[in-house]
Design an enzyme around this catalytic site. Structure first.
Site, PDB file in Angstrom:
ATOM      1  N   LEU A  56       0.714  -1.284  -0.091  1.00  0.00           N
ATOM      2  CA  LEU A  56       0.206  -0.038  -0.042  1.00  0.00           C
ATOM      3  C   LEU A  56       0.856   1.094  -0.051  1.00  0.00           C
ATOM      4  O   LEU A  56       0.492   2.419  -0.410  1.00  0.00           O
ATOM      5  CB  LEU A  56      -0.790  -0.076   1.038  1.00  0.00           C
ATOM      6  CG  LEU A  56      -1.895  -1.102   1.349  1.00  0.00           C
ATOM      7  CD1 LEU A  56      -2.727  -1.079   2.635  1.00  0.00           C
ATOM      8  CD2 LEU A  56      -3.155  -0.734   0.184  1.00  0.00           C
ATOM      9  N   GLY A  76      -6.960  -3.667   3.138  1.00  0.00           N
ATOM     10  CA  GLY A  76      -5.520  -3.831   3.372  1.00  0.00           C
ATOM     11  C   GLY A  76      -5.152  -2.957   4.865  1.00  0.00           C
ATOM     12  O   GLY A  76      -5.918  -2.268   5.304  1.00  0.00           O
ATOM     13  N   GLY A  77      -3.922  -3.248   5.120  1.00  0.00           N
ATOM     14  CA  GLY A  77      -3.222  -2.593   6.287  1.00  0.00           C
ATOM     15  C   GLY A  77      -3.298  -3.282   7.653  1.00  0.00           C
ATOM     16  O   GLY A  77      -3.826  -4.526   7.688  1.00  0.00           O
ATOM     17  N   SER A  79      -4.502  -4.602  11.340  1.00  0.00           N
ATOM     18  CA  SER A  79      -5.986  -4.591  11.742  1.00  0.00           C
ATOM     19  C   SER A  79      -5.730  -5.231  13.295  1.00  0.00           C
ATOM     20  O   SER A  79      -7.027  -5.609  13.779  1.00  0.00           O
ATOM     21  CB  SER A  79      -6.838  -5.666  10.893  1.00  0.00           C
ATOM     22  OG  SER A  79      -6.108  -6.794  10.996  1.00  0.00           O
ATOM     23  N   HIS A 116     -12.838   0.107  17.243  1.00  0.00           N
ATOM     24  CA  HIS A 116     -11.653   0.513  18.124  1.00  0.00           C
ATOM     25  C   HIS A 116     -11.690   1.986  17.832  1.00  0.00           C
ATOM     26  O   HIS A 116     -10.827   2.781  18.571  1.00  0.00           O
ATOM     27  CB  HIS A 116     -10.481  -0.306  17.761  1.00  0.00           C
ATOM     28  CG  HIS A 116     -10.592  -1.777  18.125  1.00  0.00           C
ATOM     29  ND1 HIS A 116     -10.628  -2.204  19.433  1.00  0.00           N
ATOM     30  CD2 HIS A 116     -10.816  -2.839  17.648  1.00  0.00           C
ATOM     31  CE1 HIS A 116     -10.843  -3.218  19.611  1.00  0.00           C
ATOM     32  NE2 HIS A 116     -10.941  -3.722  18.489  1.00  0.00           N
ATOM     33  N   TYR A 139      -4.004   1.673  16.544  1.00  0.00           N
ATOM     34  CA  TYR A 139      -4.870   0.949  15.578  1.00  0.00           C
ATOM     35  C   TYR A 139      -6.072   1.820  15.560  1.00  0.00           C
ATOM     36  O   TYR A 139      -6.396   2.053  14.276  1.00  0.00           O
ATOM     37  CB  TYR A 139      -5.205  -0.544  15.897  1.00  0.00           C
ATOM     38  CG  TYR A 139      -6.353  -1.150  14.877  1.00  0.00           C
ATOM     39  CD1 TYR A 139      -6.188  -1.066  13.702  1.00  0.00           C
ATOM     40  CD2 TYR A 139      -7.229  -1.356  15.628  1.00  0.00           C
ATOM     41  CE1 TYR A 139      -7.258  -1.624  12.819  1.00  0.00           C
ATOM     42  CE2 TYR A 139      -8.269  -2.176  15.046  1.00  0.00           C
ATOM     43  CZ  TYR A 139      -8.221  -2.028  13.584  1.00  0.00           C
ATOM     44  OH  TYR A 139      -9.238  -2.861  12.805  1.00  0.00           O
ATOM     45  N   LYS A 143      -7.679   4.162  12.289  1.00  0.00           N
ATOM     46  CA  LYS A 143      -8.917   4.219  11.829  1.00  0.00           C
ATOM     47  C   LYS A 143      -9.641   5.433  11.945  1.00  0.00           C
ATOM     48  O   LYS A 143     -10.499   5.950  10.997  1.00  0.00           O
ATOM     49  CB  LYS A 143      -9.972   2.959  12.316  1.00  0.00           C
ATOM     50  CG  LYS A 143      -9.367   1.683  11.916  1.00  0.00           C
ATOM     51  CD  LYS A 143      -9.383   1.325  10.537  1.00  0.00           C
ATOM     52  CE  LYS A 143      -9.212  -0.152  10.251  1.00  0.00           C
ATOM     53  NZ  LYS A 143      -9.230  -0.494   8.832  1.00  0.00           N
ATOM     54  N   SER A 168     -17.293  -7.220  15.034  1.00  0.00           N
ATOM     55  CA  SER A 168     -16.484  -8.496  15.054  1.00  0.00           C
ATOM     56  C   SER A 168     -17.128  -9.389  13.987  1.00  0.00           C
ATOM     57  O   SER A 168     -18.017  -9.916  14.146  1.00  0.00           O
ATOM     58  CB  SER A 168     -16.549  -9.368  16.398  1.00  0.00           C
ATOM     59  OG  SER A 168     -16.208  -8.152  17.447  1.00  0.00           O
ATOM     60  N   ARG A 177     -18.688 -10.245  25.008  1.00  0.00           N
ATOM     61  CA  ARG A 177     -18.725  -8.966  24.037  1.00  0.00           C
ATOM     62  C   ARG A 177     -19.048  -9.225  22.677  1.00  0.00           C
ATOM     63  O   ARG A 177     -19.751  -8.316  22.192  1.00  0.00           O
ATOM     64  CB  ARG A 177     -17.192  -8.513  24.024  1.00  0.00           C
ATOM     65  CG  ARG A 177     -16.940  -7.028  23.104  1.00  0.00           C
ATOM     66  CD  ARG A 177     -15.439  -6.897  23.411  1.00  0.00           C
ATOM     67  NE  ARG A 177     -15.129  -5.763  22.365  1.00  0.00           N
ATOM     68  CZ  ARG A 177     -14.616  -6.123  20.942  1.00  0.00           C
ATOM     69  NH1 ARG A 177     -14.292  -7.300  20.877  1.00  0.00           N
ATOM     70  NH2 ARG A 177     -14.374  -5.178  20.361  1.00  0.00           N
TER      71      ARG A 177
HETATM   72  C1  15L Z   1     -11.123  -5.152  15.065  1.00  0.00           C
HETATM   73  O1  15L Z   1     -11.085  -4.101  14.426  1.00  0.00           O
HETATM   74  C2  15L Z   1     -10.065  -6.316  14.461  1.00  0.00           C
HETATM   75  O2  15L Z   1      -9.508  -6.017  13.174  1.00  0.00           O
HETATM   76  C3  15L Z   1     -10.641  -7.546  14.550  1.00  0.00           C
HETATM   77  O3  15L Z   1      -9.472  -8.308  14.291  1.00  0.00           O
HETATM   78  C4  15L Z   1     -11.343  -7.824  15.888  1.00  0.00           C
HETATM   79  O4  15L Z   1     -10.410  -8.013  16.932  1.00  0.00           O
HETATM   80  C5  15L Z   1     -12.428  -6.794  16.013  1.00  0.00           C
HETATM   81  O5  15L Z   1     -11.787  -5.392  15.945  1.00  0.00           O
HETATM   82  C6  15L Z   1     -12.990  -6.823  17.594  1.00  0.00           C
HETATM   83  O6  15L Z   1     -12.438  -6.097  18.436  1.00  0.00           O
HETATM   84  O7  15L Z   1     -13.601  -7.575  17.862  1.00  0.00           O
END
Ligand code: 15L
Length: 274
Positions: A56, A76-77, A79, A116, A139, A143, A168, A177
């Site tokens: 990227l 991509g990227g 996560s 997140h 992270y 975002k 999720s 959760r």
């Molecule tokens: C996310 O943003 C993650 O990419 C994914 O792997 C999950 O962990 C999800 O959040 C989450 O917190 O359930």
């Protein structure tokens, strides 16, 4: 936009969990997919798809890959929660390259944001799309930047985006959760289809979760793109509601375990800023 034909889509992050799922399911629906990732594609290339290995951070390669595309699904990227330095290339520079490509080729973008970006809210709080973002780490911060980039490119350059704050995406919810954050595979795929096929999307924010009665989230732009989730975590409540971590902070906050990475307060985050 499409006049009843199937979309031509650039899918970044094609070799990851969600990328592989979308590659298979969208190609079964007749989409013309241009798959990219910095890692080799681990499955057989689906019918009607091509695969190019690219990073990227390589602006020219990203811009080339998006030529003639109707939509860019940017999976991509990084996560997971990582250091700021790890996120810098793929999530900041990389996402900027995606938006430059979209601007150049007049494509729309699906930007997968995340729970997140609001991970420091307490689980008892019900959020709507316009809430103040409270990212729970580097992270989530990357975002939040992507969401703002999407907004700049819509307001300054008329590049359309759907920002999907994905909870999720799993085969099924496996702990307490996830009863709030679960997005089923079918609802996820139908959401991507609505994002690509809606006539006008402008700048739309969606909470990416199925129809869960325990959801943390409320109002968003789903009516504008015609998306209605069909699945719900409610049928899993009895089976998984007692499954949780032993961490008080993680269990209190929407971001769950990600919050606890490098967390250095002794107490919960303050509700106000002083
Ligand atoms: C996310 O943003 C993650 O990419 C994914 O792997 C999950 O962990 C999800 O959040 C989450 O917190 O359930």
């Amino acid at each position: 936009m499409l006049n009843n034909r199937q979309p031509i889509a650039l899918l970044t992050g094609a070799s990851g969990h969600l990328g592989r799922l979308l590659a298979r399911r969208l190609s079964e629906c007749g989409w013309h997919l241009r798959l990219t990732d910095m890692r080799p594609f681990p499955d057989t290339i689906p019918h009607g798809a091509t695969f190019v290995e690219l990073a990227l951070e390589d602006k020219d390669a990203v811009i080339n890959a998006a030529k003639d595309c109707d939509v860019i699904l940017h999976y991509g990227g990084i996560s997971t929660e990582q250091s700021f330095e790890e996120t810098l290339g793929p999530n900041y520079r990389g996402t900027y390259h995606i938006y430059e490509a979209a601007r150049r080729h007049r494509a729309r973008v699906v930007f997968p944001s995340s729970v997140h970006v609001v991970g420091l809210y307490e689980r008892s709080e019900k959020l709507d799309q316009d809430c103040v973002l409270r990212p729970d780490g580097y992270y989530g911060l990357s975002k939040a930047y992507g969401e703002m980039l999407a907004r700049v490119y819509w307001e300054k350059h008329a590049v359309e985006s759907v920002v999907v704050r994905i909870g999720s995406t799993l085969p099924e919810p496996t702990d307490r959760r996830f009863l709030s954050t679960w997005l089923s595979y079918d609802d996820f795929v139908s959401l991507m289809q609505c994002c690509a096929k809606a006539e006008r999307i402008g700048f739309t924010v969606i909470w990416g979760a199925s129809n869960n009665s325990r959801s943390f989230w409320g109002a968003d732009g789903r009516a504008r793109i015609g998306w209605t989730p069909k699945d719900s975590s409610d049928g899993f409540i009895e089976r998984v509601e007692s499954i949780m971590t032993e961490d008080r902070i993680a269990e209190h906050l929407q971001g769950g375990r990600f919050v606890t990475v490098d967390y250095s307060r002794d107490d919960l985050p303050p509700r106000d800023l002083f």
